[in-house]
Design an enzyme around this catalytic site. Structure first.
Site, PDB file in Angstrom:
ATOM      1  N   ASP A 173     -10.690  51.850 -49.614  1.00  0.00           N
ATOM      2  CA  ASP A 173     -11.678  51.373 -49.492  1.00  0.00           C
ATOM      3  C   ASP A 173     -12.989  52.136 -50.071  1.00  0.00           C
ATOM      4  O   ASP A 173     -12.680  53.105 -50.454  1.00  0.00           O
ATOM      5  CB  ASP A 173     -12.001  50.819 -48.034  1.00  0.00           C
ATOM      6  CG  ASP A 173     -11.899  51.804 -47.007  1.00  0.00           C
ATOM      7  OD1 ASP A 173     -12.312  53.112 -47.397  1.00  0.00           O
ATOM      8  OD2 ASP A 173     -11.547  51.681 -45.810  1.00  0.00           O
ATOM      9  N   SER A 174     -13.932  51.679 -49.949  1.00  0.00           N
ATOM     10  CA  SER A 174     -15.306  52.317 -50.317  1.00  0.00           C
ATOM     11  C   SER A 174     -15.424  53.658 -49.881  1.00  0.00           C
ATOM     12  O   SER A 174     -15.846  54.891 -50.428  1.00  0.00           O
ATOM     13  CB  SER A 174     -16.453  51.362 -50.174  1.00  0.00           C
ATOM     14  OG  SER A 174     -16.712  51.193 -48.825  1.00  0.00           O
TER      15      SER A 174
END
Lengths: 80, 261
Positions: free
Chosen positions: A35-36
């Site tokens: 994920d980010s």
């Protein structure tokens, strides 16, 4: 001494907790299930490890593991 | 007003932190500009500070990383030997709902937004020993008002506010004044991400105005921080100054004023 690619794999596996075997040049972030937040941590770890800078604007262009390796190798070569 | 003081503003490459750094510099303080990801923006802030005739130092550190936070304070200690003003502004967070927020996102947000204030205040207090100082934490209305996707940041800000209260009392005998400044939606890159994440965009979005007629600007926050760092604010301890143009008091959107439809 480990190649840049192997060191990058070490860092990604440690932060993202993905299998090392999936890190082929074509592996996307979806493949890594990253994920980010993972990506920010990977970028910072790479910057610290290689003593380079990876601006967010550049990182946003990365599509797969191969893009990471190419960018890091190019920046490391520029330093020499 | 702050001539000869040394100030650290975390997360001051852009947005509210940059405005605070510039305002403190304008008041005469030398400023340490801390950043995490935006080096060019941080260096620009430093250049703008130096144009005001004071000194600026740029230090990169993820304040959520204890080692990096300590290295930053070590650098300040070796460069200046003291610190007079500590503005805890750096913040981060993932836009997630309560049911989607995982342990990693929780930890990341709490470490940067709340734990860094505790650990930073400990180090800052050491550098203020014997001379006193000012600490200001930047919080937000999201500690008490619920906004979609803001849970991680909102809870971290509530923690930050509680920490601020404890620090204000414990550090008061050392002549260290600890307070917080809270804003509603502030017109910054980060503020807009969360505001628009609430689903209401466009010129008529309710968060785009306040009873005072406009959004809060970074400079609005910076002016109050500068006041809290002045000698006039010496007896203000442990307070949260809300800067929201009346936003949190208005039961209706400012656009619906007086029953006009």
């Amino acid at each position: 001494m480990a190649s840049a690619e192997e060191t990058i794999k070490d860092i990604i596996v440690k932060i993202v907790h993905c299998d090392r075997e999936i890190l082929t040049p074509e592996a996307t972030f979806q493949d890594m299930k990253a994920d980010s937040l993972d990506m920010v941590q990977v970028l910072v770890a790479l910057e610290d490890e290689f003593g380079i800078e990876i601006p967010d604007e550049e990182a946003q262009k990365f599509k797969n593991f191969g893009d990471f390796v190419s960018f890091v190798e190019a920046r490391v070569a520029e330093k020499k | 007003m702050l001539r000869g003081k040394v100030a650290l503003v975390t997360g001051s490459s852009r947005g509210i932190g940059r405005a605070i750094a510039l305002r403190l510099a304008q008041e005469g303080a030398d400023v340490v500009v801390n950043y995490f990801r935006r080096r060019e923006a941080a260096e620009q802030t430093a250049r703008d500070i130096e144009k005001l005739g004071v000194n600026a130092m740029v230090i990169r550190a993820n304040v959520g990383d204890t080692d990096k936070l300590n290295e930053m304070f070590d650098t300040i200690a070796s460069s200046f030997g003291r610190l007079d003003i500590f503005v805890n502004n750096a913040a981060s967070g993932l836009p997630r709902s309560a049911l989607d927020l995982d342990a990693k996102g929780w930890g990341w947000t709490m470490d940067i937004n709340a734990r860094a204030f505790l650990l930073g205040a400990q180090r800052a207090a050491g550098l203020m020993e014997g001379r006193g100082g000012k600490m200001v934490a930047i919080t937000s209305l999201g500690s008490k008002l619920m906004w979609p996707g803001y849970i991680a940041v909102g809870v971290s800000k509530a923690t930050l506010e509680a920490l601020m209260h404890y620090l204000a009392v414990e550090l008061a005998p050392k002549d260290i004044c600890v307070n917080a400044v809270s804003g509603s939606f502030v017109n910054t890159e980060a503020g807009l991400i969360y505001a628009e994440g609430g689903g209401e965009v466009g010129e008529d979005a309710p968060w785009k105005t306040t009873p005072a007629g406009r959004m809060v600007s970074p400079e609005d926050i910076a002016g109050v921080v500068a006041f809290l760092c002045s000698s006039d604010a010496f007896m203000i301890r442990g307070q949260i100054v809300t800067i929201d143009g009346g936003f949190s008091l208005a039961a209706l959107s400012p656009k619906d004023k007086g029953g006009e439809k």
